[in-house]
Scaffold this motif. Structure first.
Motif, mmCIF file in Angstrom:
data_model
loop_
_atom_site.group_PDB
_atom_site.id
_atom_site.type_symbol
_atom_site.label_atom_id
_atom_site.label_comp_id
_atom_site.label_asym_id
_atom_site.label_seq_id
_atom_site.Cartn_x
_atom_site.Cartn_y
_atom_site.Cartn_z
ATOM 1 N N SER A 211 0.839 -0.400 -4.987
ATOM 2 C CA SER A 211 0.997 -1.848 -5.165
ATOM 3 C C SER A 211 -0.014 -2.377 -6.191
ATOM 4 N N ARG B 3 4.861 -10.102 -6.729
ATOM 5 C CA ARG B 3 4.928 -8.993 -7.692
ATOM 6 C C ARG B 3 6.222 -9.018 -8.513
ATOM 7 N N LEU C 214 8.188 -8.440 -2.793
ATOM 8 C CA LEU C 214 7.522 -9.731 -2.572
ATOM 9 C C LEU C 214 7.474 -10.535 -3.865
ATOM 10 N N PRO D 23 6.170 -3.454 -1.243
ATOM 11 C CA PRO D 23 5.318 -4.479 -1.886
ATOM 12 C C PRO D 23 6.006 -5.145 -3.074
#
Lengths: 220, 261
Positions: free
Chosen positions: A157, A109, A106, A103
């Protein structure tokens, strides 16, 4: 994390699939710390509803988290905050570590620091995967182990609302309790949880719903 | 004008088709089921190339820029049709985007070769423009149809992974990027093979043709190098465009993944 008065509010929402109205929600108001369970037979539209709440499919109506309305931010930004874990779970990395860090690869983030090794280890220990360590290949995990890994990945996440589709399917009694511990501490930290399944197995569930006739209703 | 090539008569052409008939007969007797498509493809090939011969002779004789450009436009439409017909279950709205993705690199590269590299005068001389356009567009077409077909089949096969990534906040591009990488690799393999094996394994078609009609082999080699590089460039550009038009059609404006519908 920006967790100040993050109540999750759904009003007059219709979830659409191929332009057809699938599920309606007149009103759903959840506060930080709530663990909601939606009990309905398969095919009633549980997964469809969760996908709609995560904006993975189109909806009509009002959806907001804190003071932020869903349509005021891009879908991927909404999904970072209101994150669905779909069923069945699939691995996102070759090893447990790569999977848990996926996560954070990406763009959404980019500004958030990824979890430390110690953090990842303590999470996989608390879901019963501790003996494997971080370098275990994910294609050697059983379906049940993969379900638990996927929940840990989603928790790490750091969503504000966690949507779990059938989290207790494929999981034995012992793991169910481990998961409940993880989910409860997520809620205690100010998260909102909405889970679906055939029967609510967790004592910590404080809001119960069902879907009848294409409409979400409170259950007694 | 035809240089030193030995003429081929209709009798010679029938002799050449004997081998196809032999292969078709083998397929018929062994039950491999190839004979129908083999014969049909051969007939199409014979008919199309013969007609092309007459059409090119006519275009060369009138040498009008408008006819030349019209011919290239026709080529692009046929290439787009062929490209999309090889893609299984494509999403809607690919037709004009596919045409643009073929035309932009195809036309740019073709004119770059003829006017800048070779220096053809006038720029629309069909003797140079049409064969080169055919090679550039044809090769892009083959690569792009592989790219699109692979992209959609991989996206369908990995829809669970794509859905999980989207749910975690991936942008559409991020969610399908590993499928895109696989697709572009699959589409570019024949081009990469033909560049690295050229001259060692096979003598490329255009060079063969030039040598047969009496051109000095080292000049033919230089033409072939230019063509090979330009074809590869057009193929690579076309494949990248195919990826971008391809994956965008599978997402709505609200980042909803629509391919599995």
């Amino acid at each position: 994390m920006e967790r100040v008065d993050l109540s999750f509010l759904v009003e007059g929402l219709t979830v659409l699939l191929n332009g057809r109205e699938m599920v309606r929600v007149t009103k759903l108001d959840l506060s930080p710390g709530d663990i909601a369970w939606i009990d309905a037979p398969s095919g009633a539209g549980k997964s469809t509803l969760l996908k709609g709440l995560a904006r993975l499919i189109d909806t009509k109506g009002s959806l907001s988290l804190g003071k932020v309305y869903a349509e005021s931010i891009p879908a991927h930004e909404w999904r970072r905050r209101v994150t669905l874990l779909p069923f069945p779970p699939v691995p996102l990395g070759e090893t447990i570590e790569a999977d848990l860090l996926s996560p954070y690869k990406l763009a959404v983030r980019k500004k958030f620091p990824p979890p430390s090794k110690e953090m990842m280890l303590s999470y996989i220990e608390s879901c019963g995967l501790g003996t494997y360590g971080l370098s275990r290949a994910t294609d050697r995990l059983s379906q049940g182990e993969l379900s638990r890994l996927a929940i840990v990945r989603t928790l790490l996440s750091k969503p504000q609302v966690l949507l779990l589709d059938e989290p207790t399917a494929n999981i034995d009694e012992a793991s169910r309790e481990l998961l409940e511990g993880l989910i409860s501490s997520f809620a205690e930290d100010g998260g909102v949880v909405i889970a679906t399944g055939h029967s609510a197995p967790w004592g910590s569930v404080n809001r119960r719903f069902e879907i009848t006739g294409g409409e979400l209703r409170g259950a007694t | 004008m035809s240089g030193g090539a030995i003429p081929i008569s209709w009798v010679d052409m029938s002799l050449a088709s004997i081998f196809i008939l032999v292969s078709a007969a083998i397929s018929l007797f062994t039950g491999l089921g190839l004979h129908k498509s083999l014969i049909w493809a051969a007939l199409r090939g014979i008919l199309q190339l013969t007609m092309l011969g007459f059409a090119l002779r006519w275009i060369f004789s009138i040498s009008s820029p408008l006819t030349v450009l019209g011919f290239i436009t026709l080529m692009l439409f046929f290439a787009n049709h062929t490209m999309l017909s090889r893609v299984k279950h494509p999403p809607k709205g690919l037709y004009f985007r596919g045409l643009a993705a073929l035309a932009v690199p195809g036309v740019t590269v073709t004119f770059a070769v003829t006017t800048v590299v070779i220096g053809v005068e006038p720029a629309t001389d069909p003797r140079y423009l049409l064969p080169i356009a055919g090679m550039v567009i044809g090769n892009s077409m083959s690569a792009m149809s592989v790219v699109l077909d692979r992209l959609y089949s991989d996206m369908r096969a990995n829809s669970g992974r794509i859905a999980t990534l989207l749910a975690l906040g991936a942008k559409p591009r991020e969610a399908v990027w590993s499928e895109a990488q696989q697709a572009i690799r699959a589409g570019m393999i024949p081009t990469l093979n033909s560049m690295s094996a050229a001259g060692l394994v096979f003598i490329p078609g255009m060079m063969t043709g030039q040598i047969l009609s009496g051109t000095d082999p080292s000049l033919a080699a230089r033409y072939q190098v230019v063509i090979l590089l330009m074809i590869s460039a057009a193929t690579a550009l076309g494949s990248v465009l195919a990826i971008f038009i391809g994956y965008r059609r599978t997402f709505s404006s609200s980042e909803v993944f629509t391919l599995d519908r």
